[in-house]
Design an enzyme around this catalytic site. Sequence first.
Site, mmCIF file in Angstrom:
data_model
loop_
_atom_site.group_PDB
_atom_site.id
_atom_site.type_symbol
_atom_site.label_atom_id
_atom_site.label_comp_id
_atom_site.label_asym_id
_atom_site.label_seq_id
_atom_site.Cartn_x
_atom_site.Cartn_y
_atom_site.Cartn_z
ATOM 1 N N ASP A 152 19.516 10.945 -4.236
ATOM 2 C CA ASP A 152 18.416 11.767 -3.475
ATOM 3 C C ASP A 152 17.519 10.971 -2.699
ATOM 4 O O ASP A 152 16.550 11.402 -2.210
ATOM 5 C CB ASP A 152 17.826 12.670 -4.553
ATOM 6 C CG ASP A 152 16.913 13.793 -3.875
ATOM 7 O OD1 ASP A 152 17.453 14.269 -2.782
ATOM 8 O OD2 ASP A 152 15.664 14.046 -4.012
ATOM 9 N N ASP A 209 24.650 16.500 -3.169
ATOM 10 C CA ASP A 209 23.740 15.715 -2.035
ATOM 11 C C ASP A 209 24.488 14.553 -1.759
ATOM 12 O O ASP A 209 24.284 13.734 -0.832
ATOM 13 C CB ASP A 209 22.562 15.610 -2.282
ATOM 14 C CG ASP A 209 21.579 17.092 -2.456
ATOM 15 O OD1 ASP A 209 22.258 17.849 -1.917
ATOM 16 O OD2 ASP A 209 20.486 16.969 -2.788
ATOM 17 N N ASP A 266 12.451 22.970 -7.692
ATOM 18 C CA ASP A 266 13.237 22.204 -6.870
ATOM 19 C C ASP A 266 12.384 21.060 -6.780
ATOM 20 O O ASP A 266 12.928 19.862 -6.312
ATOM 21 C CB ASP A 266 13.404 22.769 -5.515
ATOM 22 C CG ASP A 266 14.299 23.870 -5.356
ATOM 23 O OD1 ASP A 266 15.374 23.640 -5.908
ATOM 24 O OD2 ASP A 266 14.096 24.841 -4.702
#
Length: 217
Positions: free
Chosen positions: A3, A41, A192
């Site tokens: 991330d 991601d 989130d």
Amino acid sequence: HRDCGQHSAGGAPDAAAYESWIGSFADGIGDAKAVVILEPDAIPHVVDGCTPPELHEERYRLISGAIARLKQHPGVRVYLDAGNSAWISDPGKLAQTLRQAGVGEADGFALNVSNFQRTGEQLAYGRRLSDMLGGAHFVIDTSRNGNGPLTGAPNEVWCNPPGRALGEPPTTRTGEERADAFLWVKRPGESDGPCRGGPKAGAWWPDYALGLARRAG
């Protein structure tokens, strides 16, 4: 570099630790049937420049190795995450990166994981990307896209946006030959991250879950 050091930062400290973890994860599945959405991601962050270039080759190697390790189990289907249509505007560049990461050895790719883009738009984007990948199949996360994405908010539209709703229930009846399933990959109600009053990323947030359910069609 998970991330890009943001809300979901962390991950394995090095390649050997990651390979060991993936092996343990695959062994844990054993002979069971499972669908694995691999590394949300990770590939889009290579494409958008968030992941430093010196880490790209190692990431390709680790992801392709993870696909191979998981596919040793006949009951496992593996879809490599490919972001969503609102994130990567150049599907050609995304397709090239997916190929480098071994998508050809997987069962396909995944779209809209933990995001809010409408299903119809993801189907259209999935077809375009599939055409560039020799007809690869794909799955779509519909867990929270019932009202589509938040508009009019320039920052962190992906992070606990208000007013969202549950999307289509999980099914393999997608109406699109190459779309294998609509799945709830992101568990509705999981935060989130610490934005808009939410708890840390991945933590259960009952009020948000109830809102998604109440607004569902």
